[in-house]
Design a protein around this motif. Structure first.
Motif, PDB file in Angstrom:
ATOM      1  N   ARG A 108       0.823  -1.209   0.000  1.00 26.14           N
ATOM      2  CA  ARG A 108       0.000   0.000   0.000  1.00 26.14           C
ATOM      3  C   ARG A 108       0.860   1.265   0.000  1.00 26.14           C
ATOM      4  O   ARG A 108       0.490   2.274  -0.606  1.00 26.14           O
ATOM      5  CB  ARG A 108      -0.953  -0.009   1.200  1.00 26.14           C
ATOM      6  CG  ARG A 108      -2.096  -0.998   1.002  1.00 26.14           C
ATOM      7  CD  ARG A 108      -2.909  -1.228   2.252  1.00 26.14           C
ATOM      8  NE  ARG A 108      -4.009  -2.135   1.988  1.00 26.14           N
ATOM      9  CZ  ARG A 108      -3.887  -3.453   1.919  1.00 26.14           C
ATOM     10  NH1 ARG A 108      -2.715  -4.010   2.108  1.00 26.14           N
ATOM     11  NH2 ARG A 108      -4.935  -4.214   1.656  1.00 26.14           N
ATOM     12  N   VAL A 109       1.995   1.194   0.687  1.00 26.16           N
ATOM     13  CA  VAL A 109       2.890   2.351   0.679  1.00 26.16           C
ATOM     14  C   VAL A 109       3.508   2.530  -0.703  1.00 26.16           C
ATOM     15  O   VAL A 109       3.619   3.646  -1.218  1.00 26.16           O
ATOM     16  CB  VAL A 109       3.994   2.178   1.741  1.00 26.16           C
ATOM     17  CG1 VAL A 109       4.859   3.428   1.807  1.00 26.16           C
ATOM     18  CG2 VAL A 109       3.389   1.886   3.100  1.00 26.16           C
ATOM     19  N   LEU A 110       3.907   1.427  -1.330  1.00 27.27           N
ATOM     20  CA  LEU A 110       4.526   1.500  -2.646  1.00 27.27           C
ATOM     21  C   LEU A 110       3.574   2.058  -3.694  1.00 27.27           C
ATOM     22  O   LEU A 110       4.007   2.634  -4.696  1.00 27.27           O
ATOM     23  CB  LEU A 110       5.010   0.107  -3.074  1.00 27.27           C
ATOM     24  CG  LEU A 110       6.236  -0.422  -2.315  1.00 27.27           C
ATOM     25  CD1 LEU A 110       6.476  -1.880  -2.651  1.00 27.27           C
ATOM     26  CD2 LEU A 110       7.469   0.406  -2.635  1.00 27.27           C
ATOM     27  N   SER A 111       2.268   1.908  -3.450  1.00 30.46           N
ATOM     28  CA  SER A 111       1.300   2.425  -4.413  1.00 30.46           C
ATOM     29  C   SER A 111       1.269   3.953  -4.435  1.00 30.46           C
ATOM     30  O   SER A 111       0.804   4.555  -5.407  1.00 30.46           O
ATOM     31  CB  SER A 111      -0.095   1.876  -4.115  1.00 30.46           C
ATOM     32  OG  SER A 111      -0.603   2.414  -2.906  1.00 30.46           O
ATOM     33  N   VAL A 112       1.746   4.612  -3.365  1.00 26.96           N
ATOM     34  CA  VAL A 112       1.790   6.077  -3.339  1.00 26.96           C
ATOM     35  C   VAL A 112       3.212   6.610  -3.432  1.00 26.96           C
ATOM     36  O   VAL A 112       3.424   7.811  -3.567  1.00 26.96           O
ATOM     37  CB  VAL A 112       1.112   6.640  -2.066  1.00 26.96           C
ATOM     38  CG1 VAL A 112      -0.335   6.229  -2.006  1.00 26.96           C
ATOM     39  CG2 VAL A 112       1.841   6.194  -0.799  1.00 26.96           C
ATOM     40  N   PHE A 113       4.197   5.731  -3.371  1.00 30.44           N
ATOM     41  CA  PHE A 113       5.598   6.126  -3.458  1.00 30.44           C
ATOM     42  C   PHE A 113       5.857   6.673  -4.864  1.00 30.44           C
ATOM     43  O   PHE A 113       5.530   6.040  -5.858  1.00 30.44           O
ATOM     44  CB  PHE A 113       6.493   4.910  -3.183  1.00 30.44           C
ATOM     45  CG  PHE A 113       7.847   5.257  -2.656  1.00 30.44           C
ATOM     46  CD1 PHE A 113       7.999   5.715  -1.361  1.00 30.44           C
ATOM     47  CD2 PHE A 113       8.980   5.100  -3.441  1.00 30.44           C
ATOM     48  CE1 PHE A 113       9.254   6.018  -0.857  1.00 30.44           C
ATOM     49  CE2 PHE A 113      10.236   5.409  -2.953  1.00 30.44           C
ATOM     50  CZ  PHE A 113      10.371   5.865  -1.655  1.00 30.44           C
ATOM     51  N   GLY A 114       6.442   7.880  -4.952  1.00 33.79           N
ATOM     52  CA  GLY A 114       6.667   8.484  -6.253  1.00 33.79           C
ATOM     53  C   GLY A 114       5.425   9.081  -6.874  1.00 33.79           C
ATOM     54  O   GLY A 114       5.392   9.384  -8.068  1.00 33.79           O
ATOM     55  N   GLY A 115       4.373   9.264  -6.070  1.00 33.72           N
ATOM     56  CA  GLY A 115       3.107   9.804  -6.558  1.00 33.72           C
ATOM     57  C   GLY A 115       2.004   8.777  -6.438  1.00 33.72           C
ATOM     58  O   GLY A 115       2.184   7.620  -6.786  1.00 33.72           O
ATOM     59  N   SER A 116       0.861   9.200  -5.927  1.00 34.17           N
ATOM     60  CA  SER A 116      -0.257   8.270  -5.775  1.00 34.17           C
ATOM     61  C   SER A 116      -0.747   7.792  -7.132  1.00 34.17           C
ATOM     62  O   SER A 116      -0.536   8.443  -8.160  1.00 34.17           O
ATOM     63  CB  SER A 116      -1.411   8.948  -5.024  1.00 34.17           C
ATOM     64  OG  SER A 116      -1.981   9.965  -5.832  1.00 34.17           O
ATOM     65  N   CYS A 117      -1.426   6.630  -7.131  1.00 35.18           N
ATOM     66  CA  CYS A 117      -1.950   6.088  -8.387  1.00 35.18           C
ATOM     67  C   CYS A 117      -2.879   7.081  -9.069  1.00 35.18           C
ATOM     68  O   CYS A 117      -2.860   7.235 -10.300  1.00 35.18           O
ATOM     69  CB  CYS A 117      -2.688   4.777  -8.126  1.00 35.18           C
ATOM     70  SG  CYS A 117      -1.589   3.373  -7.777  1.00 35.18           S
ATOM     71  N   GLU A 118      -3.692   7.777  -8.277  1.00 35.49           N
ATOM     72  CA  GLU A 118      -4.639   8.733  -8.846  1.00 35.49           C
ATOM     73  C   GLU A 118      -3.905   9.895  -9.519  1.00 35.49           C
ATOM     74  O   GLU A 118      -4.256  10.313 -10.628  1.00 35.49           O
ATOM     75  CB  GLU A 118      -5.572   9.260  -7.748  1.00 35.49           C
ATOM     76  CG  GLU A 118      -6.545   8.231  -7.185  1.00 35.49           C
ATOM     77  CD  GLU A 118      -5.876   7.236  -6.236  1.00 35.49           C
ATOM     78  OE1 GLU A 118      -6.476   6.191  -5.984  1.00 35.49           O
ATOM     79  OE2 GLU A 118      -4.741   7.522  -5.768  1.00 35.49           O
ATOM     80  N   THR A 119      -2.873  10.415  -8.853  1.00 35.59           N
ATOM     81  CA  THR A 119      -2.111  11.523  -9.413  1.00 35.59           C
ATOM     82  C   THR A 119      -1.377  11.103 -10.678  1.00 35.59           C
ATOM     83  O   THR A 119      -1.372  11.813 -11.686  1.00 35.59           O
ATOM     84  CB  THR A 119      -1.098  12.048  -8.376  1.00 35.59           C
ATOM     85  OG1 THR A 119      -1.803  12.503  -7.225  1.00 35.59           O
ATOM     86  CG2 THR A 119      -0.274  13.188  -8.944  1.00 35.59           C
ATOM     87  N   VAL A 120      -0.750   9.913 -10.617  1.00 33.26           N
ATOM     88  CA  VAL A 120       0.016   9.431 -11.768  1.00 33.26           C
ATOM     89  C   VAL A 120      -0.909   9.131 -12.945  1.00 33.26           C
ATOM     90  O   VAL A 120      -0.591   9.417 -14.104  1.00 33.26           O
ATOM     91  CB  VAL A 120       0.840   8.189 -11.375  1.00 33.26           C
ATOM     92  CG1 VAL A 120       1.547   7.591 -12.576  1.00 33.26           C
ATOM     93  CG2 VAL A 120       1.857   8.557 -10.299  1.00 33.26           C
ATOM     94  N   ARG A 121      -2.072   8.549 -12.651  1.00 33.26           N
ATOM     95  CA  ARG A 121      -3.027   8.258 -13.720  1.00 33.26           C
ATOM     96  C   ARG A 121      -3.515   9.554 -14.374  1.00 33.26           C
ATOM     97  O   ARG A 121      -3.672   9.633 -15.598  1.00 33.26           O
ATOM     98  CB  ARG A 121      -4.202   7.459 -13.155  1.00 33.26           C
ATOM     99  CG  ARG A 121      -5.158   6.942 -14.228  1.00 33.26           C
ATOM    100  CD  ARG A 121      -6.105   5.905 -13.659  1.00 33.26           C
ATOM    101  NE  ARG A 121      -6.869   6.418 -12.534  1.00 33.26           N
ATOM    102  CZ  ARG A 121      -6.867   5.879 -11.324  1.00 33.26           C
ATOM    103  NH1 ARG A 121      -6.146   4.791 -11.081  1.00 33.26           N
ATOM    104  NH2 ARG A 121      -7.595   6.388 -10.351  1.00 33.26           N
ATOM    105  N   ASP A 122      -3.735  10.579 -13.570  1.00 38.69           N
ATOM    106  CA  ASP A 122      -4.161  11.874 -14.115  1.00 38.69           C
ATOM    107  C   ASP A 122      -3.060  12.479 -14.976  1.00 38.69           C
ATOM    108  O   ASP A 122      -3.332  13.084 -16.023  1.00 38.69           O
ATOM    109  CB  ASP A 122      -4.519  12.816 -12.962  1.00 38.69           C
ATOM    110  CG  ASP A 122      -5.168  14.094 -13.451  1.00 38.69           C
ATOM    111  OD1 ASP A 122      -6.198  14.004 -14.142  1.00 38.69           O
ATOM    112  OD2 ASP A 122      -4.637  15.175 -13.148  1.00 38.69           O
TER     113      ASP A 122
END
Length: 397
Positions: free
Chosen positions: A356-370
């Motif tokens: 779960r931490v790795l999913s936001v590491f370097g930017g959250s999935c939502e931010t990166v997808r946007d």
């Protein structure tokens, strides 16, 4: 203690020496690091003496000039031991801090910091995230730097900063112009022994083998040349290193998924179930496909043709896929996944905590997808296809 240098005479030799380095000099300490609050300076000493930090750095700057593909091979070797925290700690220095320094640092800044960072005698942390927000840096950054006779006065707080408790230098993102939006943010090089710099450990749920800290900056006086590059260009500088960081993170995340599948498949109770075997096979196919995408993206990056869309897409895919696979492996394994040594052979505990931490590491999935969507709307996907057709003489590749 003799630390062998990574062999660079061929890709196969490099991968073999990376595996040996991790197995002999890093993996034996994972249980201690997971239990006692994270890595020590020893990790960076070992990595530096082996040449890990020199791998992607140009030869002209004292590096090996090998490119991201070799760095990804090392990250996979570390992540194979379900050591997400160790990979994260090393990635911050290799794929964020040093590229920022190389791309924007002055000759004096490089002369001061690059040699000790390369040999592992110095550690850096990138202090970006604040208590007031996460991935929306333009609106959430409240740390403030004002010009003064001495240079700059810096005040604010940063949290969840990887490597901060053992760092010698912080790359601090601060606001220098309140009305300039994205062009009002600046990076500062801040030695941690300066007056006004206070760092304390944070005990986190995941990535326990890395050291994470909270940074408080109280009227910290910095010289004029503490600015990295020029004032107001931090977001431009950060945008240049984000693709490399996200590709590197994705390599570790996908290796975590593969490791979980293999460890789950090795359990006799799982191996006897046809339904479980079918799920594992499907997951492994998905991992193979994602890794093929990653390898192609890394190759394009090393050839100078990589773009932000590649990194954003693979980061989103790898994070979501690994979350689903790790949770699925825990479901198939049952309570056995939670017993034994956290870093022991067959344990899923580190992956369960880290995913779960790795999913936001370097930017959250939502931010990166946007971000990926914005690149697509700007025509990045079309341009990449056009470039591919041009290279192939008009034929699809």
């Amino acid at each position: 203690m003799i630390i062998p240098s990574l062999r660079t005479d061929s890709p196969a030799a490099f991968r073999a020496s990376a595996d040996t380095l991790v197995s002999c000099h890093i993996a034996p300490h994972l249980t201690e690091w997971e239990a006692n609050g994270g890595t020590t300076r020893r990790l960076f000493n070992v990595a530096g003496r082996a040449g890990v930090f020199r791998v992607p750095v140009p030869v002209s700057d004292g590096g090996l000039g090998l490119g991201l593909a070799h760095s990804v091979a090392f990250i996979r070797a570390v992540s194979r031991h379900a050591a997400g925290g160790v990979a994260a700690s090393l990635c911050v220095q290799t794929h964020v801090a040093m590229p920022l320094l190389l791309g924007a640092g002055s000759d004096r800044q490089k002369h001061t910091w690059l040699p000790p960072l390369l040999n592992g005698s110095a550690i850096t942390a990138v202090a970006i995230t604040e208590p007031t927000g996460g991935s929306d840096l333009v609106n959430s950054t409240a740390t403030w730097a004002v010009r003064a006779e001495e240079g700059w006065i810096l005040s604010g707080e940063k949290t969840f900063i990887t490597n901060a408790p053992i760092a010698d230098c912080l790359l601090v993102l601060a606001r220098t112009d309140r009305g300039a939006g994205a062009l009002g943010l600046t990076f500062f090089l801040v030695p941690t022994d300066l007056p006004g710099v206070e760092v304390r450990d944070l005990r986190t749920a995941g990535l326990r083998s890395s050291r994470t800290g909270h940074v408080r900056l109280t009227r910290c006086v910095l010289p004029q040349d503490a600015v990295l590059g020029r004032p107001g260009l931090a977001m431009v500088q950060l945008a240049r290193v984000l693709p490399e960081e996200r590709l590197a993170i994705s390599a570790g995340v996908l290796e975590c998924a593969r490791c979980c599948v293999e460890r789950t498949a090795a359990r006799p109770a799982v191996a006897r179930s046809q339904t479980a075997r079918a799920e594992l096979a499907r997951w492994l196919v998905e991992v193979e496909a994602a890794e093929a995408f990653l390898d192609a993206a890394v190759h394009r990056f090393d050839q100078g043709g990589g773009d932000r869309l590649d990194a954003d897409l693979i980061k989103t895919v790898s994070a979501r896929l690994t979350q689903r696979i790790v949770n699925g492996c825990a479901r198939l394994t049952g309570t056995d996944a939670f017993v034994g040594s956290p870093a022991g052979e067959g344990s899923l505990l580190p992956a369960l905590r880290d995913v779960r931490v790795l999913s936001v590491f370097g930017g959250s999935c939502e931010t990166v997808r946007d971000s990926a969507a914005a690149e697509i709307l700007r025509g990045a996907a079309t341009r990449r296809q056009t470039d591919s057709l041009s290279l192939a003489g008009g034929r699809p590749v």
